[in-house]
Each structure stands twice: as C-alpha cells, then as structure tokens.
Design an enzyme around this catalytic site. Structure first.
Site, PDB file in Angstrom:
ATOM      1  N   SER A 286       0.870  -1.183   0.000  1.00 14.11           N
ATOM      2  CA  SER A 286       0.000   0.000   0.000  1.00 14.11           C
ATOM      3  C   SER A 286       0.903   1.228   0.000  1.00 14.11           C
ATOM      4  O   SER A 286       2.090   1.137   0.348  1.00 14.11           O
ATOM      5  CB  SER A 286      -0.950  -0.015   1.196  1.00 14.11           C
ATOM      6  OG  SER A 286      -0.246  -0.201   2.402  1.00 14.11           O
TER       7      SER A 286
ATOM      8  N   GLU B 102       1.360   5.554   0.748  1.00 16.04           N
ATOM      9  CA  GLU B 102       0.897   6.824   1.329  1.00 16.04           C
ATOM     10  C   GLU B 102       1.340   8.006   0.456  1.00 16.04           C
ATOM     11  O   GLU B 102       2.483   8.035  -0.020  1.00 16.04           O
ATOM     12  CB  GLU B 102       1.478   7.005   2.737  1.00 16.04           C
ATOM     13  CG  GLU B 102       1.058   8.341   3.361  1.00 16.04           C
ATOM     14  CD  GLU B 102       1.780   8.659   4.650  1.00 16.04           C
ATOM     15  OE1 GLU B 102       1.513   7.995   5.659  1.00 16.04           O
ATOM     16  OE2 GLU B 102       2.617   9.600   4.647  1.00 16.04           O
TER      17      GLU B 102
ATOM     18  N   ASP C  39      -0.621  15.306  16.337  1.00 14.42           N
ATOM     19  CA  ASP C  39       0.305  15.865  17.334  1.00 14.42           C
ATOM     20  C   ASP C  39      -0.435  16.849  18.226  1.00 14.42           C
ATOM     21  O   ASP C  39      -1.306  17.592  17.764  1.00 14.42           O
ATOM     22  CB  ASP C  39       1.472  16.572  16.635  1.00 14.42           C
ATOM     23  CG  ASP C  39       2.437  15.558  16.031  1.00 14.42           C
ATOM     24  OD1 ASP C  39       2.477  14.406  16.513  1.00 14.42           O
ATOM     25  OD2 ASP C  39       3.125  15.915  15.065  1.00 14.42           O
TER      26      ASP C  39
ATOM     27  N   PHE D  87      13.983  14.662   9.751  1.00 16.17           N
ATOM     28  CA  PHE D  87      12.605  14.254  10.020  1.00 16.17           C
ATOM     29  C   PHE D  87      12.567  13.102  11.036  1.00 16.17           C
ATOM     30  O   PHE D  87      11.745  13.094  11.957  1.00 16.17           O
ATOM     31  CB  PHE D  87      11.918  13.849   8.706  1.00 16.17           C
ATOM     32  CG  PHE D  87      10.471  13.519   8.880  1.00 16.17           C
ATOM     33  CD1 PHE D  87       9.577  14.483   9.328  1.00 16.17           C
ATOM     34  CD2 PHE D  87       9.988  12.241   8.619  1.00 16.17           C
ATOM     35  CE1 PHE D  87       8.233  14.178   9.516  1.00 16.17           C
ATOM     36  CE2 PHE D  87       8.650  11.926   8.806  1.00 16.17           C
ATOM     37  CZ  PHE D  87       7.766  12.895   9.257  1.00 16.17           C
TER      38      PHE D  87
ATOM     39  N   HIS E 158       3.687  -1.284   3.789  1.00 12.56           N
ATOM     40  CA  HIS E 158       3.157   0.046   3.478  1.00 12.56           C
ATOM     41  C   HIS E 158       4.340   0.952   3.128  1.00 12.56           C
ATOM     42  O   HIS E 158       5.349   0.962   3.844  1.00 12.56           O
ATOM     43  CB  HIS E 158       2.426   0.569   4.722  1.00 12.56           C
ATOM     44  CG  HIS E 158       1.709   1.855   4.537  1.00 12.56           C
ATOM     45  ND1 HIS E 158       0.660   2.014   3.662  1.00 12.56           N
ATOM     46  CD2 HIS E 158       1.885   3.073   5.150  1.00 12.56           C
ATOM     47  CE1 HIS E 158       0.206   3.257   3.729  1.00 12.56           C
ATOM     48  NE2 HIS E 158       0.932   3.910   4.621  1.00 12.56           N
TER      49      HIS E 158
HETATM   50  P1  FAD Z   1      -2.254   7.703  19.846  1.00 17.70           P
HETATM   51  O1  FAD Z   1      -1.949   6.316  19.513  1.00 17.70           O
HETATM   52  O2  FAD Z   1      -3.629   7.979  20.257  1.00 17.70           O
HETATM   53  O3  FAD Z   1      -1.367   8.226  21.019  1.00 17.70           O
HETATM   54  C1  FAD Z   1      -0.014   8.600  21.004  1.00 17.70           C
HETATM   55  C2  FAD Z   1       0.571   8.327  22.371  1.00 17.70           C
HETATM   56  O4  FAD Z   1      -0.212   8.956  23.389  1.00 17.70           O
HETATM   57  C3  FAD Z   1       0.543   6.867  22.738  1.00 17.70           C
HETATM   58  O5  FAD Z   1       1.634   6.201  22.205  1.00 17.70           O
HETATM   59  C4  FAD Z   1       0.529   6.933  24.231  1.00 17.70           C
HETATM   60  O6  FAD Z   1       1.790   7.188  24.713  1.00 17.70           O
HETATM   61  C5  FAD Z   1      -0.346   8.067  24.508  1.00 17.70           C
HETATM   62  N1  FAD Z   1      -1.709   7.536  24.690  1.00 17.70           N
HETATM   63  C6  FAD Z   1      -2.698   7.563  23.776  1.00 17.70           C
HETATM   64  N2  FAD Z   1      -3.833   7.023  24.295  1.00 17.70           N
HETATM   65  C7  FAD Z   1      -3.546   6.652  25.545  1.00 17.70           C
HETATM   66  C8  FAD Z   1      -4.289   6.063  26.581  1.00 17.70           C
HETATM   67  N3  FAD Z   1      -5.615   5.794  26.437  1.00 17.70           N
HETATM   68  N4  FAD Z   1      -3.663   5.787  27.747  1.00 17.70           N
HETATM   69  C9  FAD Z   1      -2.364   6.088  27.903  1.00 17.70           C
HETATM   70  N5  FAD Z   1      -1.602   6.693  26.950  1.00 17.70           N
HETATM   71  C10 FAD Z   1      -2.178   6.968  25.791  1.00 17.70           C
HETATM   72  N6  FAD Z   1      -0.186  13.057  11.703  1.00 17.70           N
HETATM   73  C11 FAD Z   1      -0.970  13.977  11.051  1.00 17.70           C
HETATM   74  O7  FAD Z   1      -1.147  15.100  11.537  1.00 17.70           O
HETATM   75  N7  FAD Z   1      -1.547  13.657   9.838  1.00 17.70           N
HETATM   76  C12 FAD Z   1      -1.406  12.447   9.251  1.00 17.70           C
HETATM   77  O8  FAD Z   1      -1.921  12.215   8.154  1.00 17.70           O
HETATM   78  C13 FAD Z   1      -0.613  11.460   9.929  1.00 17.70           C
HETATM   79  N8  FAD Z   1      -0.473  10.211   9.414  1.00 17.70           N
HETATM   80  C14 FAD Z   1       0.241   9.270  10.121  1.00 17.70           C
HETATM   81  C15 FAD Z   1       0.320   7.969   9.611  1.00 17.70           C
HETATM   82  C16 FAD Z   1       1.061   6.994  10.261  1.00 17.70           C
HETATM   83  C17 FAD Z   1       1.096   5.597   9.700  1.00 17.70           C
HETATM   84  C18 FAD Z   1       1.754   7.329  11.459  1.00 17.70           C
HETATM   85  C19 FAD Z   1       2.616   6.295  12.157  1.00 17.70           C
HETATM   86  C20 FAD Z   1       1.659   8.617  11.998  1.00 17.70           C
HETATM   87  C21 FAD Z   1       0.904   9.595  11.345  1.00 17.70           C
HETATM   88  N9  FAD Z   1       0.754  10.889  11.864  1.00 17.70           N
HETATM   89  C22 FAD Z   1      -0.008  11.818  11.182  1.00 17.70           C
HETATM   90  C23 FAD Z   1       1.426  11.286  13.120  1.00 17.70           C
HETATM   91  C24 FAD Z   1       0.503  11.187  14.354  1.00 17.70           C
HETATM   92  O9  FAD Z   1      -0.608  12.039  14.220  1.00 17.70           O
HETATM   93  C25 FAD Z   1       1.312  11.583  15.584  1.00 17.70           C
HETATM   94  O10 FAD Z   1       2.333  10.661  15.825  1.00 17.70           O
HETATM   95  C26 FAD Z   1       0.489  11.838  16.842  1.00 17.70           C
HETATM   96  O11 FAD Z   1       1.312  12.496  17.804  1.00 17.70           O
HETATM   97  C27 FAD Z   1      -0.043  10.564  17.479  1.00 17.70           C
HETATM   98  O12 FAD Z   1      -1.151  10.109  16.824  1.00 17.70           O
HETATM   99  P2  FAD Z   1      -1.645   8.576  17.112  1.00 17.70           P
HETATM  100  O13 FAD Z   1      -2.938   8.409  16.478  1.00 17.70           O
HETATM  101  O14 FAD Z   1      -0.548   7.650  16.821  1.00 17.70           O
HETATM  102  O15 FAD Z   1      -1.808   8.709  18.685  1.00 17.70           O
END
Ligand code: FAD
Length: 297
Positions: free
Chosen positions: A23, A25, A117, A227, A277
């Site tokens: 896949s 991105e 973030d 990065f 991916h």
């Molecule tokens: P989550 O998994 O929700 O949380 C991140 C961290 O917060 C966890 O590792 C944990 O330490 C803590 N946490 C979360 N929930 C809990 C809980 N319930 N209890 C305790 N601790 C918790 N960013 C963008 O802005 N746009 C994009 O299009 C984008 N695409 C991405 C695609 C991929 C494949 C990846 C790997 C990252 C991408 N990101 C993107 C970056 C991402 O938004 C950031 O890394 C962000 O800071 C975390 O998002 P997440 O959904 O991984 O967070």
C-alpha cells in the site's frame, strides 16, 4: 524471531507466494508544480496494484479540503480503494462527522484514524469534554459504529515520542486495536529487528491485529535524518556511512536508496510479512524500482 502468525487474512499472501501485499501513502500536493508531478506518480504506483493508497491530513486540519478532494479524485481516477488520514485532536465531533460524510460521498470507505500531534496549548490526557473525542480508541470505535469504515491506526516500533515507555505505547495500541482497528501501520524504521521485536511484544500483550511495516524510500538523506529525529525514529550508523559515500553523487544516492529499500522489503517478505506500506513522499521512482526487484526475487 517474530510471531508472525499474528497476521490474519487481511494481510494474506498473493502471487507469487512470498510477495506481500503493498500500500502507498501520499500527501496532498501544495503547489501547482507539485500537483503536476503528483498525478503521474499516483498512476505509476497504482499500476503496481496496491491493496490501497492513502492521503495524509495536515496537522490541525490544515489540508482538510485538499485531503478530501485529492482522495476523492484518486478514487475516481484509479478505481482503487483509497483511505483518508483523519486526526481528531482539537476538532469538534460534529465537525469530524461532517468530514466523514464528505469522505463517504467521495467514495472513501477507509480511514487512517489518528490523534494528531498535540498543539502546544493542549496536554495529555485531554480535559473531559463531550464535544471532543478523548482518545484514539474512542475515535476508532465511533468511526466503526457510525459509518462502518475500515480503520487503520498508527504504531511505533521505537515508541511514540509522547509515550513514557514502549510498554505504555503498546497498551495504547492495544486499546486502538480492541476498539476495532483492522490493522496498524507502523512509523518508518530501518532496522527490521526492531520491528520483529515489536511484533513479538505486541503479540505478548495480546494484540492480534495485523501490524504492517511502514517503509520510507530515501529521496534526500539529510532531510530524512532531520525528520527522523523529530519522530524519534533511529537512523542506523551503517546507513549514515553508506550515504556519506554518495554525498555528491545523485545517481549513486538514488541507486543506493533503491538497494536499501529493496533489501529491507526483501528481508521482511522472507520473514513472512504479508503487507508492506510505503511512504512514497509523492515520488514513484525508488518505490517502483524496489517493488519490481522484490517481485523478481
Ligand atoms: P495515539 O496512539 O492515540 O497516542 C499517542 C501516544 O499517546 C501513545 O503512544 C501513548 O503514549 C499516549 N496515549 C494515547 N492514548 C492513551 C491512553 N488511552 N492511555 C495512555 N496513553 C495513551 N499526523 C498527522 O497530523 N496527519 C497524518 O496524516 C498522519 N499520518 C500518520 C500515519 C502513520 C502511519 C503514522 C505512524 C503517523 C501519522 N501521523 C499523522 C502522526 C501522528 O498524528 C502523531 O504521531 C500523533 O502524535 C499521534 O497520533 P496517534 O494516532 O498515533 O496517537
């Protein structure tokens, strides 16, 4: 070695038997010049028959309209399943609902569900407010319940920078998987052993959702190093040494990037990984060459 029987049928093998699903991105192009280069890259990579292609979502919704527009056009032009990334941080549930409906209208049935973030003025855990999602697992659950989207989530083999420990990060991933995520896509990495160990630890934590490795082609080594530091993804010494040898040789650097990506993907395929991916960075050449080499192997 990794416990690869954690990968269920959505990452099943295709022909030839060692060739994993793929896949890609992309990010929404920002300028007319970038747009002109974007669509040929999309079509070249679409011809490799990926499982799906994804379009990122700018921090804080900065690319909202462009993500929806680009993803919808990709659906029309490629006929492939297209996923849109979507972040919930600092966005009202009502506004997310409207975006989700626009995505559905554009033919998008798959969301990469992300927190995004944290802006400087917001700390974790979030202040309780029923107008906003409080966690990614809640967001995943709602996306499934309301519209039945296919859902991918993010995973971090070297730990998310915000996570206090890898164990805590794996527990956060488990919550997202338990909420109904269909797969996780990892942050990029260059040492496959880091990924294999991560799979073992996720399996030990009871995660049975496929965790598909995310690989990045190296178009510009210095930019990548910067990065990677932001994401806290490590760039091994051997990679620094290899790229130092081709510092002023753009053709040599491109060939090296193809070799590095091919070797990494080949090792994953040999070790039973069923879906890779690729973070294409909107460029097709290095990824295409690596996938052709992988197919020929
Ligand atoms: P989550 O998994 O929700 O949380 C991140 C961290 O917060 C966890 O590792 C944990 O330490 C803590 N946490 C979360 N929930 C809990 C809980 N319930 N209890 C305790 N601790 C918790 N960013 C963008 O802005 N746009 C994009 O299009 C984008 N695409 C991405 C695609 C991929 C494949 C990846 C790997 C990252 C991408 N990101 C993107 C970056 C991402 O938004 C950031 O890394 C962000 O800071 C975390 O998002 P997440 O959904 O991984 O967070």
């Amino acid at each position: 070695m990794a416990v690869l029987n954690v990968l269920p049928s959505s990452c099943a093998f295709v022909m030839p038997s060692t060739f994993p699903k793929i896949s890609f991105e992309f990010f929404p192009p920002k300028t007319e010049k970038a747009e002109a280069a974007f669509w040929p890259a999309v079509h070249e990579l679409a011809a490799l028959k990926p499982e799906f292609m994804t379009v990122t979502y700018g921090a804080g919704g900065s690319t909202k309209d462009k993500t929806i527009e680009t993803a919808s056009r990709m659906v029309r032009e490629t006929g492939l399943p297209i996923a849109a990334h979507l972040t919930y941080i600092n966005t009202l549930i009502a506004d997310l609902d409207a975006i989700e409906k626009q995505l559905l209208a554009g033919g998008i049935r798959h969301i990469i569900a992300l927190r995004g973030d944290l802006p400087p003025d917001i700390s974790w855990p979030l202040e309780i407010d029923k107008n906003y999602y409080q966690s990614t697992s809640e967001f995943v659950h709602a996306l499934k319940r309301k519209f039945g989207f296919e859902i991918s989530v993010a995973a971090y083999p070297e730990k998310h920078p915000d996570a206090p420990s890898l164990d805590a990060d794996i527990q956060a991933l488990k919550l997202k998987c338990d909420a109904g995520a269909d797969r996780a896509l990892t942050q990029f990495f260059f040492d496959n052993d880091v990924y294999y160990r991560f799979l073992d630890e996720c399996a030990a934590a009871g995660i049975a959702t496929p965790i598909c490795p995310g690989l990045v082609p190296i178009h510009d080594f210095d930019a990548l190093v910067k990065f990677a530091a932001k994401c806290q993804a490590s760039v091994p010494v051997w990679l620094h040494e290899k790229f130092a040898r081709v510092k002023n040789d753009s053709e040599g650097a491109k060939n090296l990037a193809i070799e590095v990506l091919t070797d990494q993907a080949m090792d994953l395929a040999k070790n039973g990984v069923r879906h890779i991916h690729f973070y294409t960075l909107n460029k097709s050449a290095i990824t295409t060459e690596a996938i052709h080499a992988l197919k020929a192997a």
